[in-house]
Design an enzyme around this catalytic site. Sequence first.
Site, PDB file in Angstrom:
ATOM      1  N   GLU A 190      -8.304   0.693  -3.560  1.00 54.99           N
ATOM      2  CA  GLU A 190      -9.198   0.766  -2.401  1.00 54.99           C
ATOM      3  C   GLU A 190     -10.126   1.942  -2.621  1.00 54.99           C
ATOM      4  OE1 GLU A 190      -7.259   1.181   1.328  1.00 54.99           O
ATOM      5  OE2 GLU A 190      -6.142  -0.671   1.078  1.00 54.99           O
ATOM      6  N   HIS A 211       1.034   5.925   1.893  1.00 56.32           N
ATOM      7  CA  HIS A 211       1.877   6.686   2.827  1.00 56.32           C
ATOM      8  C   HIS A 211       2.975   7.476   2.111  1.00 56.32           C
ATOM      9  CE1 HIS A 211      -0.279   4.692   5.992  1.00 56.32           C
ATOM     10  NE2 HIS A 211      -0.044   3.544   5.391  1.00 56.32           N
ATOM     11  N   ARG A 234      -6.770  13.025   0.295  1.00 58.45           N
ATOM     12  CA  ARG A 234      -5.755  13.486   1.248  1.00 58.45           C
ATOM     13  C   ARG A 234      -4.355  12.962   0.921  1.00 58.45           C
ATOM     14  NH1 ARG A 234      -7.421  10.356   6.720  1.00 58.45           N
ATOM     15  NH2 ARG A 234      -9.394  11.371   6.275  1.00 58.45           N
ATOM     16  N   HIS A 245       1.954   0.862   6.129  1.00 61.12           N
ATOM     17  CA  HIS A 245       2.655   1.726   7.074  1.00 61.12           C
ATOM     18  C   HIS A 245       3.982   1.150   7.539  1.00 61.12           C
ATOM     19  CE1 HIS A 245       3.436   3.822  10.892  1.00 61.12           C
ATOM     20  NE2 HIS A 245       2.963   4.855  10.211  1.00 61.12           N
ATOM     21  N   HIS A 283      -5.347   3.867  -2.266  1.00 58.42           N
ATOM     22  CA  HIS A 283      -6.695   4.245  -1.846  1.00 58.42           C
ATOM     23  C   HIS A 283      -6.985   5.664  -2.330  1.00 58.42           C
ATOM     24  CE1 HIS A 283      -9.627   4.569   1.861  1.00 58.42           C
ATOM     25  NE2 HIS A 283     -10.215   4.878   0.724  1.00 58.42           N
ATOM     26  N   GLU A 334     -11.219  -9.006   2.393  1.00 62.39           N
ATOM     27  CA  GLU A 334      -9.961  -8.673   3.056  1.00 62.39           C
ATOM     28  C   GLU A 334     -10.280  -8.575   4.539  1.00 62.39           C
ATOM     29  OE1 GLU A 334      -7.311  -5.739   1.377  1.00 62.39           O
ATOM     30  OE2 GLU A 334      -6.662  -5.112   3.379  1.00 62.39           O
ATOM     31  N   HIS A 367      -4.078  -4.387   7.376  1.00 62.96           N
ATOM     32  CA  HIS A 367      -4.220  -3.265   8.312  1.00 62.96           C
ATOM     33  C   HIS A 367      -3.433  -3.544   9.584  1.00 62.96           C
ATOM     34  CE1 HIS A 367      -5.724   0.347  10.150  1.00 62.96           C
ATOM     35  NE2 HIS A 367      -6.291   0.648   8.999  1.00 62.96           N
ATOM     36  N   GLY A 368      -2.418  -2.712   9.799  1.00 67.36           N
ATOM     37  CA  GLY A 368      -1.641  -2.813  11.029  1.00 67.36           C
ATOM     38  C   GLY A 368      -0.632  -3.952  11.054  1.00 67.36           C
ATOM     39  N   THR A 371      -8.299   3.960   7.496  1.00 67.92           N
ATOM     40  CA  THR A 371      -9.546   3.202   7.503  1.00 67.92           C
ATOM     41  C   THR A 371      -9.679   2.479   8.832  1.00 67.92           C
ATOM     42  OG1 THR A 371      -9.114   2.837   5.168  1.00 67.92           O
ATOM     43  CG2 THR A 371     -10.939   1.618   6.135  1.00 67.92           C
ATOM     44  N   ASN A 383       0.859  -1.188   0.000  1.00 67.59           N
ATOM     45  CA  ASN A 383       0.000   0.000   0.000  1.00 67.59           C
ATOM     46  C   ASN A 383       0.901   1.246   0.000  1.00 67.59           C
ATOM     47  OD1 ASN A 383      -1.466   2.244   1.003  1.00 67.59           O
ATOM     48  ND2 ASN A 383      -3.089   0.868   1.650  1.00 67.59           N
ATOM     49  N   ARG A 388      -9.102   8.322  -1.851  1.00 64.67           N
ATOM     50  CA  ARG A 388     -10.132   8.760  -0.901  1.00 64.67           C
ATOM     51  C   ARG A 388     -10.923   9.920  -1.478  1.00 64.67           C
ATOM     52  NH1 ARG A 388      -9.072   7.030   4.773  1.00 64.67           N
ATOM     53  NH2 ARG A 388     -10.768   8.441   5.231  1.00 64.67           N
TER      54      ARG A 388
END
Length: 246
Positions: free
Chosen positions: A74, A10, A53, A219, A47, A155, A196-197, A105, A7, A49
């Site tokens: 996404e 970032h 952003r 991330h 993503h 997912e 995620h995470g 998210t 992803n 959005r």
Amino acid sequence: MLKLGVNIDHVATLREARYRGRGSGEPDPLAAALICEQAGAHGITAHLREDRRHIQDRDIWRLRESIRTRLNLEMTNTPEIVEIALRLKPDIVCLVPERRQEVTTEGGLDAAGQEASLTELRKRMNDRGTEVSLFIAPDPRQVEAAARIGSQFIELHTGAFAEHFMVAANRERELERLVSAARQAHKLGVKVNAGHGLNYENLPTLHAVPHLVELNIGHSIVSRAVFAGLAAAVKDMLALMRDYRG
Ligand code: PXP
């Protein structure tokens, strides 16, 4: 083989912090995507959005033109974004909920509460040759709904697992939820991704979850890249994924 989608939102976040509204600037998410691919990533996730952003429209078109692996867009189910996705024709879309105030998210999609509209969107995407994934919590109701909607993938939201990782009892509880959701989806014929995470510390524990096809990670990879370089960060993550046995 467990696949890695990187992803790159970032990278765009960093660029926007300095060059918002300028039409270009560093670091370039496309350049990052190409390095990730060269380092062995199996796909690129971005993503778009509603509030733009981080990833901008021009980014996704440049990604679509230039990456050689799979593009996972996404997105949320709103008319503007859906129109863009239908024109872009990514390999797969991952439908996510979006709240303007959130940092990233935060929750899973309420697939069970939006079955009719998600089924319609799933069909429109599939008709354009784009697969569909639903980003959902490891909740049996949501997995059942995803199967009824006909999405090719779910997912599984690993945010709670990541958040509770440090406390053994809580970690085991969250891991068990992921394991049973993955089994349920597999039985229902829905393929399973997760994300995620996820990071270099919690990933080995995730190997207990069966039937995983792809992990989407952002991330932790971009963070390590600050110190080690992006190619090394991707390779380190791939090395941790290599002995996954499903
Ligand atoms: N998958 C989905 C659906 C996401 O929304 C995100 C965050 O943008 C990720 C994966 C990647 O999460 P992280 O940046 O925590 O690795």
